[in-house]
Design an enzyme around this catalytic site. Structure first.
Site, PDB file in Angstrom:
ATOM      1  N   GLN A  70      -1.140   2.899   1.283  1.00 24.77           N
ATOM      2  CA  GLN A  70      -1.372   1.997  -0.057  1.00 24.77           C
ATOM      3  C   GLN A  70      -1.186   0.643   0.230  1.00 24.77           C
ATOM      4  O   GLN A  70      -1.623   0.356  -1.169  1.00 24.77           O
ATOM      5  CB  GLN A  70       0.391   2.968  -1.082  1.00 24.77           C
ATOM      6  CG  GLN A  70       0.029   4.312  -0.535  1.00 24.77           C
ATOM      7  CD  GLN A  70       1.030   5.360  -0.071  1.00 24.77           C
ATOM      8  OE1 GLN A  70       0.795   4.899   1.034  1.00 24.77           O
ATOM      9  NE2 GLN A  70       1.582   6.217  -0.275  1.00 24.77           N
TER      10      GLN A  70
ATOM     11  N   LYS B 274       9.146   4.742   0.093  1.00 27.90           N
ATOM     12  CA  LYS B 274       8.128   4.969   1.281  1.00 27.90           C
ATOM     13  C   LYS B 274       8.839   5.012   2.681  1.00 27.90           C
ATOM     14  O   LYS B 274       9.437   3.615   2.483  1.00 27.90           O
ATOM     15  CB  LYS B 274       6.849   3.931   0.826  1.00 27.90           C
ATOM     16  CG  LYS B 274       5.916   4.337   2.155  1.00 27.90           C
ATOM     17  CD  LYS B 274       5.723   6.108   1.996  1.00 27.90           C
ATOM     18  CE  LYS B 274       4.949   6.257   0.506  1.00 27.90           C
ATOM     19  NZ  LYS B 274       4.340   7.560   0.661  1.00 27.90           N
TER      20      LYS B 274
ATOM     21  N   ARG C 161       0.215   8.291  -8.275  1.00 33.02           N
ATOM     22  CA  ARG C 161       1.082   8.004  -7.383  1.00 33.02           C
ATOM     23  C   ARG C 161       2.170   7.203  -7.573  1.00 33.02           C
ATOM     24  O   ARG C 161       1.798   6.203  -8.642  1.00 33.02           O
ATOM     25  CB  ARG C 161       0.988   8.346  -5.882  1.00 33.02           C
ATOM     26  CG  ARG C 161      -0.278   7.400  -5.001  1.00 33.02           C
ATOM     27  CD  ARG C 161      -0.162   5.793  -5.197  1.00 33.02           C
ATOM     28  NE  ARG C 161       0.793   5.602  -4.210  1.00 33.02           N
ATOM     29  CZ  ARG C 161       1.546   4.288  -5.001  1.00 33.02           C
ATOM     30  NH1 ARG C 161       0.719   3.094  -6.102  1.00 33.02           N
ATOM     31  NH2 ARG C 161       2.576   3.771  -4.473  1.00 33.02           N
ATOM     32  N   GLY C 162       3.956   6.978  -7.325  1.00 34.48           N
ATOM     33  CA  GLY C 162       4.171   5.772  -7.291  1.00 34.48           C
ATOM     34  C   GLY C 162       4.579   6.468  -8.222  1.00 34.48           C
ATOM     35  O   GLY C 162       4.980   6.883  -9.471  1.00 34.48           O
TER      36      GLY C 162
ATOM     37  N   ASP D  34      12.298   4.538  -5.455  1.00 38.14           N
ATOM     38  CA  ASP D  34      11.471   6.854  -5.397  1.00 38.14           C
ATOM     39  C   ASP D  34      13.183   6.890  -6.711  1.00 38.14           C
ATOM     40  O   ASP D  34      13.079   7.828  -6.925  1.00 38.14           O
ATOM     41  CB  ASP D  34      11.045   7.120  -4.196  1.00 38.14           C
ATOM     42  CG  ASP D  34       9.178   6.630  -4.371  1.00 38.14           C
ATOM     43  OD1 ASP D  34       9.576   5.839  -3.388  1.00 38.14           O
ATOM     44  OD2 ASP D  34       8.862   7.584  -4.796  1.00 38.14           O
TER      45      ASP D  34
ATOM     46  N   ARG E 287       6.018  16.475  -7.156  1.00 38.83           N
ATOM     47  CA  ARG E 287       6.992  15.655  -5.863  1.00 38.83           C
ATOM     48  C   ARG E 287       8.010  16.112  -5.706  1.00 38.83           C
ATOM     49  O   ARG E 287       9.266  15.321  -7.241  1.00 38.83           O
ATOM     50  CB  ARG E 287       6.073  14.612  -5.983  1.00 38.83           C
ATOM     51  CG  ARG E 287       4.493  14.496  -5.653  1.00 38.83           C
ATOM     52  CD  ARG E 287       3.873  13.398  -4.860  1.00 38.83           C
ATOM     53  NE  ARG E 287       4.709  13.351  -4.021  1.00 38.83           N
ATOM     54  CZ  ARG E 287       4.654  11.313  -4.022  1.00 38.83           C
ATOM     55  NH1 ARG E 287       3.577  10.318  -4.492  1.00 38.83           N
ATOM     56  NH2 ARG E 287       5.081  11.375  -2.658  1.00 38.83           N
TER      57      ARG E 287
HETATM   58  O1  MRU Z   1       3.819   8.315  -2.242  1.00 38.28           O
HETATM   59  P1  MRU Z   1       3.610   7.390  -2.789  1.00 38.28           P
HETATM   60  O2  MRU Z   1       2.603   6.592  -2.900  1.00 38.28           O
HETATM   61  O3  MRU Z   1       3.876   7.809  -4.340  1.00 38.28           O
HETATM   62  O4  MRU Z   1       5.163   6.580  -2.830  1.00 38.28           O
HETATM   63  C1  MRU Z   1       5.207   5.666  -3.234  1.00 38.28           C
HETATM   64  C2  MRU Z   1       6.531   4.376  -3.424  1.00 38.28           C
HETATM   65  O5  MRU Z   1       7.191   4.878  -2.362  1.00 38.28           O
HETATM   66  C3  MRU Z   1       7.070   3.490  -3.759  1.00 38.28           C
HETATM   67  O6  MRU Z   1       7.431   2.220  -3.587  1.00 38.28           O
HETATM   68  C4  MRU Z   1       7.994   3.946  -5.075  1.00 38.28           C
HETATM   69  O7  MRU Z   1       7.090   5.306  -5.852  1.00 38.28           O
HETATM   70  C5  MRU Z   1       8.167   2.278  -6.230  1.00 38.28           C
HETATM   71  S1  MRU Z   1       6.966   3.081  -7.399  1.00 38.28           S
HETATM   72  C6  MRU Z   1       7.474   1.342  -8.224  1.00 38.28           C
END
Ligand code: MRU
Length: 349
Positions: free
Chosen positions: A196, A248, A46-47, A237, A89
């Site tokens: 996370q 997030k 994820r990320g 994101d 996603r």
């Molecule tokens: O749902 P996730 O864990 O994929 O969300 C991740 C985030 O919101 C991070 O802050 C974002 O992807 C930036 S990662 C460098």
């Protein structure tokens, strides 16, 4: 050394399974594109940048499995794999960005033999991974001036090595400041519902000896009021053309609190997170995830059966709450719109 989030090994995609952290450092081997789609959906990886890299490797893996000699049927099959990866996603634009880049490789080489195109796709996926690590190091370098000696820095979710090819974006800036011996401290929000911050950011920083204190999400206002936080830095994101930032869920709340307490609120992200087709944050699709993420924790039900649940995975922070956006090409200060346009045009040209 930062953890290895994803690798390409013997025509397999090897993913550090983030669902099992911090208890276990277990690796998931994806043998086909379908397994990569499932790993992204289930958040084994994820990320935003990390899922972009996974999608690129998923395409390369998918291409290797296509048994067609002519370009047209090969590309048709690959496009349907691409569609599945894209749908895994919806919020992080890096996933689409990486898929577009992979598609361009196919289209630019359509005159070549399919076997040669497959090789080029593997090389492109590996290039996306290597470039991401370099980009994050540059983000760290650009952002380090925002951090003063002995600052206490709040971060949300995980925008670290685990969320990228390596080094991290928001945690990249923190890492760089740590390498410069600035004597910083980090406060990580646990980041409900999937934790996370607690499971990943706390794990990632602790294993490198960077001092980190974990708090529940609802403790931020109190700590800011007590003068315990000097600045906030988070990842993104998707960033719209006007500088609105999707990140997030909970990021928006933190940004408002930061403004109230006159604490700088920074966003760190690569240019691949900027979406030139999205004018404002209102146009960003927000992923809604399964209710079970809110009604259970560590395998135990924490809410009554049948309870109504709302579980948006992201929110949008309007640009007026963002003090600066740190990119690999420089630190953007408000007003963002014009500066973003210039930087994206320069990057495209
Ligand atoms: O749902 P996730 O864990 O994929 O969300 C991740 C985030 O919101 C991070 O802050 C974002 O992807 C930036 S990662 C460098």
């Amino acid at each position: 050394m930062f953890p290895k989030t994803i690798a390409w090994k013997d025509n397999r995609v090897v993913i550090l399974d983030q669902r099992r952290l911090p208890e276990e450092e277990a690796y998931l081997e994806c043998l086909d594109a379908y397994a990569v789609v499932e790993a992204i959906k289930a958040m084994a990886i994820r990320g935003a940048p990390a899922i972009g890299i996974a999608a690129a490797m998923g395409i390369a893996l998918g291409a290797l499995g296509i048994d067609k000699k002519d370009f047209t049927p090969f590309y048709q099959e690959l496009s349907s794999i691409c569609k599945n990866l894209k749908a895994a996603r919806p919020t992080a634009i890096n996933l689409r960005w990486a898929l577009e880049r992979m598609k361009r490789v196919c289209e630019a080489n359509r005159e070549k033999a399919v076997e040669a195109i497959k090789g080029l796709l593997v090389s492109e996926a590996l290039a996306i991974l290597a470039e991401d690590i370099e980009t994050n190091k540059r983000i760290g370098e650009q952002g380090k001036a925002l951090i003063r000696a002995h600052d206490t820095i709040l971060t949300h979710c995980n925008a670290g090595a685990l969320a990228t090819g390596g080094y991290g974006t928001a945690l990249g800036v923190i890492r760089r400041a740590w390498e410069e011996k600035k004597g910083i401290k980090v406060i990580a929000t646990e980041t409900r519902p999937l934790l996370q911050g607690a499971r990943l950011t706390a794990w990632e920083l602790t294993r490198e000896g960077i001092p980190v204190t974990l708090i529940a999400d609802n403790m931020v206002g109190y700590l800011m009021q007590q003068g315990k936080i000097d600045l906030c830095i988070v990842g993104a994101d998707r960033i719209a053309c006007n500088g609105d930032v999707a990140n997030k869920i909970g990021t928006y709340t933190l940004a408002i609190l930061a403004k109230e307490h006159r604490i700088p609120f920074y966003v760190a992200a690569p240019l691949s997170t900027f979406d030139k087709n999205t004018k404002t944050g209102q146009d960003i699709p927000i992923e809604e995830r399964d209710a079970s993420e809110v009604t259970a924790m560590a395998g135990r039900r924490t809410a009554p059966q049948g309870i109504a649940v709302c579980n948006p995975a992201f929110d949008v922070t309007p640009h007026r709450y963002v003090s600066a956006i740190v990119t690999e090409k420089g630190v953007l200060k408000p007003p963002f719109k014009k500066r973003l346009q210039q930087i994206l045009e320069k990057d495209a040209g």
